[in-house]
Design an enzyme around this catalytic site. Structure first.
Site, PDB file in Angstrom:
ATOM      1  N   ASP A  59       1.116  -0.735   0.212  1.00 36.48           N
ATOM      2  CA  ASP A  59      -0.282  -0.151  -0.059  1.00 36.48           C
ATOM      3  C   ASP A  59       0.843   1.236   0.286  1.00 36.48           C
ATOM      4  O   ASP A  59       1.606   0.819   0.387  1.00 36.48           O
ATOM      5  CB  ASP A  59      -1.205  -0.405   1.116  1.00 36.48           C
ATOM      6  CG  ASP A  59      -1.615  -1.393   1.657  1.00 36.48           C
ATOM      7  OD1 ASP A  59      -2.004  -1.735   0.401  1.00 36.48           O
ATOM      8  OD2 ASP A  59      -2.309  -1.385   2.263  1.00 36.48           O
ATOM      9  N   ASP A  65       1.120   8.148   8.217  1.00 36.05           N
ATOM     10  CA  ASP A  65       0.783   6.775   8.112  1.00 36.05           C
ATOM     11  C   ASP A  65       2.918   5.973   8.846  1.00 36.05           C
ATOM     12  O   ASP A  65       2.978   5.425   9.606  1.00 36.05           O
ATOM     13  CB  ASP A  65       1.361   5.423   7.410  1.00 36.05           C
ATOM     14  CG  ASP A  65      -0.002   5.253   6.261  1.00 36.05           C
ATOM     15  OD1 ASP A  65      -0.551   5.241   7.510  1.00 36.05           O
ATOM     16  OD2 ASP A  65      -0.490   5.104   5.742  1.00 36.05           O
ATOM     17  N   GLU A  87       1.762  -2.751  11.438  1.00 38.65           N
ATOM     18  CA  GLU A  87       1.999  -2.580   9.466  1.00 38.65           C
ATOM     19  C   GLU A  87       2.942  -1.732   8.558  1.00 38.65           C
ATOM     20  O   GLU A  87       2.498  -2.252   6.678  1.00 38.65           O
ATOM     21  CB  GLU A  87       0.435  -2.042   9.247  1.00 38.65           C
ATOM     22  CG  GLU A  87      -0.310  -2.078   7.537  1.00 38.65           C
ATOM     23  CD  GLU A  87      -1.354  -1.672   7.740  1.00 38.65           C
ATOM     24  OE1 GLU A  87      -1.614  -0.571   8.465  1.00 38.65           O
ATOM     25  OE2 GLU A  87      -1.642  -1.605   6.691  1.00 38.65           O
ATOM     26  N   GLU A  88       3.547  -1.019   8.800  1.00 37.20           N
ATOM     27  CA  GLU A  88       4.499  -0.406   8.135  1.00 37.20           C
ATOM     28  C   GLU A  88       5.622  -0.170   8.461  1.00 37.20           C
ATOM     29  O   GLU A  88       6.017  -0.320   7.225  1.00 37.20           O
ATOM     30  CB  GLU A  88       4.148   1.191   8.709  1.00 37.20           C
ATOM     31  CG  GLU A  88       3.085   1.945   8.916  1.00 37.20           C
ATOM     32  CD  GLU A  88       2.625   1.904   7.403  1.00 37.20           C
ATOM     33  OE1 GLU A  88       2.913   1.580   6.421  1.00 37.20           O
ATOM     34  OE2 GLU A  88       0.937   1.737   8.089  1.00 37.20           O
ATOM     35  N   ASP A 106      -1.824  -1.457  13.975  1.00 42.42           N
ATOM     36  CA  ASP A 106      -1.262  -0.738  12.008  1.00 42.42           C
ATOM     37  C   ASP A 106      -1.519   0.998  13.284  1.00 42.42           C
ATOM     38  O   ASP A 106      -2.923   0.894  13.922  1.00 42.42           O
ATOM     39  CB  ASP A 106      -2.800  -1.011  12.190  1.00 42.42           C
ATOM     40  CG  ASP A 106      -3.439  -0.686  11.018  1.00 42.42           C
ATOM     41  OD1 ASP A 106      -2.457   0.524  10.717  1.00 42.42           O
ATOM     42  OD2 ASP A 106      -4.517  -0.755   9.880  1.00 42.42           O
ATOM     43  N   LEU A 108      -1.814   3.750  12.012  1.00 40.43           N
ATOM     44  CA  LEU A 108      -2.819   4.827  11.377  1.00 40.43           C
ATOM     45  C   LEU A 108      -3.455   3.904  10.405  1.00 40.43           C
ATOM     46  O   LEU A 108      -3.551   3.971   9.295  1.00 40.43           O
ATOM     47  CB  LEU A 108      -1.563   5.729  10.409  1.00 40.43           C
ATOM     48  CG  LEU A 108      -2.651   6.996  10.468  1.00 40.43           C
ATOM     49  CD1 LEU A 108      -3.722   6.917   9.216  1.00 40.43           C
ATOM     50  CD2 LEU A 108      -3.016   7.755  11.914  1.00 40.43           C
ATOM     51  N   ASP A 109      -4.969   3.497  11.328  1.00 40.58           N
ATOM     52  CA  ASP A 109      -5.858   3.309  10.271  1.00 40.58           C
ATOM     53  C   ASP A 109      -7.013   4.558   9.712  1.00 40.58           C
ATOM     54  O   ASP A 109      -7.297   4.242   9.972  1.00 40.58           O
ATOM     55  CB  ASP A 109      -7.447   2.285  11.305  1.00 40.58           C
ATOM     56  CG  ASP A 109      -7.754   0.989  10.736  1.00 40.58           C
ATOM     57  OD1 ASP A 109      -7.986   0.269   9.895  1.00 40.58           O
ATOM     58  OD2 ASP A 109      -9.508   1.950  11.326  1.00 40.58           O
ATOM     59  N   GLU A 273      -5.420  -5.753  12.725  1.00 38.78           N
ATOM     60  CA  GLU A 273      -6.575  -5.541  12.762  1.00 38.78           C
ATOM     61  C   GLU A 273      -7.257  -6.383  12.814  1.00 38.78           C
ATOM     62  O   GLU A 273      -8.416  -6.253  13.941  1.00 38.78           O
ATOM     63  CB  GLU A 273      -7.082  -4.340  11.325  1.00 38.78           C
ATOM     64  CG  GLU A 273      -6.166  -3.709  10.426  1.00 38.78           C
ATOM     65  CD  GLU A 273      -5.819  -3.661   8.867  1.00 38.78           C
ATOM     66  OE1 GLU A 273      -6.597  -2.464   8.947  1.00 38.78           O
ATOM     67  OE2 GLU A 273      -6.828  -4.841   8.279  1.00 38.78           O
TER      68      GLU A 273
HETATM   69  P1  AFP Z   1      -6.195   2.393   4.872  1.00 40.88           P
HETATM   70  O1  AFP Z   1      -5.541   2.615   5.654  1.00 40.88           O
HETATM   71  O2  AFP Z   1      -5.439   1.629   3.945  1.00 40.88           O
HETATM   72  O3  AFP Z   1      -8.080   3.423   3.991  1.00 40.88           O
HETATM   73  O4  AFP Z   1      -7.367   0.672   4.548  1.00 40.88           O
HETATM   74  C1  AFP Z   1      -8.611   1.471   5.571  1.00 40.88           C
HETATM   75  C2  AFP Z   1      -8.949   0.189   5.873  1.00 40.88           C
HETATM   76  O5  AFP Z   1      -8.097  -1.515   6.515  1.00 40.88           O
HETATM   77  C3  AFP Z   1     -10.247   0.019   6.867  1.00 40.88           C
HETATM   78  O6  AFP Z   1      -9.410   0.105   7.785  1.00 40.88           O
HETATM   79  C4  AFP Z   1     -11.418  -0.446   6.397  1.00 40.88           C
HETATM   80  O7  AFP Z   1     -12.511  -1.207   6.851  1.00 40.88           O
HETATM   81  C5  AFP Z   1     -10.918  -1.260   5.107  1.00 40.88           C
HETATM   82  O8  AFP Z   1      -9.823  -0.729   4.522  1.00 40.88           O
HETATM   83  C6  AFP Z   1     -11.581  -0.325   3.838  1.00 40.88           C
HETATM   84  O9  AFP Z   1     -11.682  -0.836   2.649  1.00 40.88           O
HETATM   85  P2  AFP Z   1     -12.080   0.093   1.110  1.00 40.88           P
HETATM   86  O10 AFP Z   1     -11.293   0.480   1.055  1.00 40.88           O
HETATM   87  O11 AFP Z   1     -11.652  -1.703   0.146  1.00 40.88           O
HETATM   88  O12 AFP Z   1     -13.131   0.029   1.569  1.00 40.88           O
END
Ligand code: AFP
Length: 345
Positions: A59, A65, A87-88, A106, A108-109, A273
């Site tokens: 990613d 992040d 995660e990073e 994680d 920064l989610d 997660e």
């Molecule tokens: P990011 O941290 O890359 O924005 O991803 C967030 C995540 O891991 C989680 O928090 C969400 O539920 C999910 O991805 C959203 O995924 P989509 O963008 O595929 O809907």
């Protein structure tokens, strides 16, 4: 008067030295979360912009992040932790050689939400370390989620919240700037059993397997379908925010595997997660599975494993499992929503 996080941790740990180490780690994470909250609140150029690198899963990393990873590794170094898996970062990092705990995080989610000022978070999982793990740090992150000693998440939203469990209920704390720390918002939160809302990224409909499509079709059919009642839909795109909403007012969350390249097991990562979310959800009386198997019973193969994730109100999560596990019943499902259907509300 609401009790402070410190008072709560003190009563939860008693004289147990290992629990006290878990509590010390959580306190250090709180300090880091307050710092990160201040950084986010201050805004500033580029927090949501690409940093130029990618994480272990490929990613694209945002500036925030990378900042978050640094803030939390500093907190980890100050904690009684032998290993830190983020995660990073590609592999687990060794910290204190003799420490008895490891943490997967994680930092920064929800990073795709940074630039839109939507809630984002940090998710953590604290695991025991055994002698056999010390030779190879990567093995420590192949322990089942049921072995977690503590887990939780912070939400950087309109309020800074900590949701956490050490295996004795799931508790919610709010950061109070005037108090200078976290105070209890809700002790032993309980997820209501009957779901009225569902959360799924419906743009992936065409990529899902038939059982997930059928389940969602039945929700969408509402009062005119086999469920005979209407459902509302919410999808924040930050797991922490979707999870907190479900803890607060029930519902079900699904991120199934799908037909896209690399998405056979969905998008979410097991160790930092799904496991900590499942731990908090299950200790709040809800349920979390990969569709059929409890998340906390899955055997991880490595730090960055992915898993399909379904969690929330217990009865609803069990219903999803019936759609997946019983294709014969699915085949019998009448287009007119036969009265004897397994899937009726
Ligand atoms: P990011 O941290 O890359 O924005 O991803 C967030 C995540 O891991 C989680 O928090 C969400 O539920 C999910 O991805 C959203 O995924 P989509 O963008 O595929 O809907």
């Amino acid at each position: 008067m609401a009790s402070s996080l410190d008072a709560h941790l003190g009563s939860e740990c008693g004289d147990d030295p290992l629990k006290q180490e878990v509590a010390e780690t959580i306190r250090n994470l709180c300090g880091a979360a307050i710092k990160l909250r201040n950084t986010i609140a201050a805004g500033g150029e580029g927090l949501g912009q690409a940093h130029g690198g990618t994480n272990a899963d490929g990613d694209i990393q945002k500036e925030l992040d990378v900042v978050a990873d640094k803030v939390f590794i500093k907190a980890a170094k100050a904690s009684p932790l032998a290993f830190f898996g983020s995660e990073e970062q590609e592999s687990a990092v060794r910290l204190k050689p003799d420490a008895r705990l490891a943490m997967a995080i994680d930092p920064l989610d929800g990073s795709s939400n940074i630039s839109t000022n939507v809630s984002i978070g940090t998710i953590f999982s604290i695991l025991p370390v055994e002698e056999a793990h010390r030779a190879n740090p990567d093995i420590v992150f192949t322990q089942k989620g049921s072995r977690q000693l503590g887990a939780g998440f912070f939400i950087y939203g309109p309020q800074l919240l900590l949701v956490m469990s050490m295996g004795n209920g799931t508790h919610v704390f709010i950061f109070s700037p005037s108090f200078g720390g976290f105070i209890e918002l809700s002790s032993s939160i309980v997820i209501v059993d009957k779901a009225k809302e569902f959360a799924i990224n419906a743009s992936n409909y065409r990529h899902w397997d038939q059982p997930i499509r059928s389940y969602v079709d039945d929700l969408l059919a509402g009062s005119e379908g086999p469920r005979e009642r209407d459902f509302n839909m919410r999808w924040v795109g930050s797991l922490v925010a979707d999870c907190y909403r479900i803890l607060s007012r029930g519902g079900v969350f699904l991120y199934p595997g799908d037909g896209r390249k690399g998405y056979a097991k969905g998008r979410l990562r097991l160790m930092y997660e799904a496991n900590p979310i499942a731990f908090c959800v299950e200790h709040a009386g809800g349920k979390a599975t990969d569709g059929t198997t409890p998340i906390l019973d899955l055997e991880p193969k490595g730090l960055h494993d992915r898993t399909p994730l379904v969690f929330g109100s217990k009865r609803e999560v069990e219903r999803v499992a019936r759609y997946i596990a019983d294709p014969s019943a699915l085949a019998e499902r009448s287009p007119l929503f036969g009265k004897r259907s397994l899937f009726r509300a």
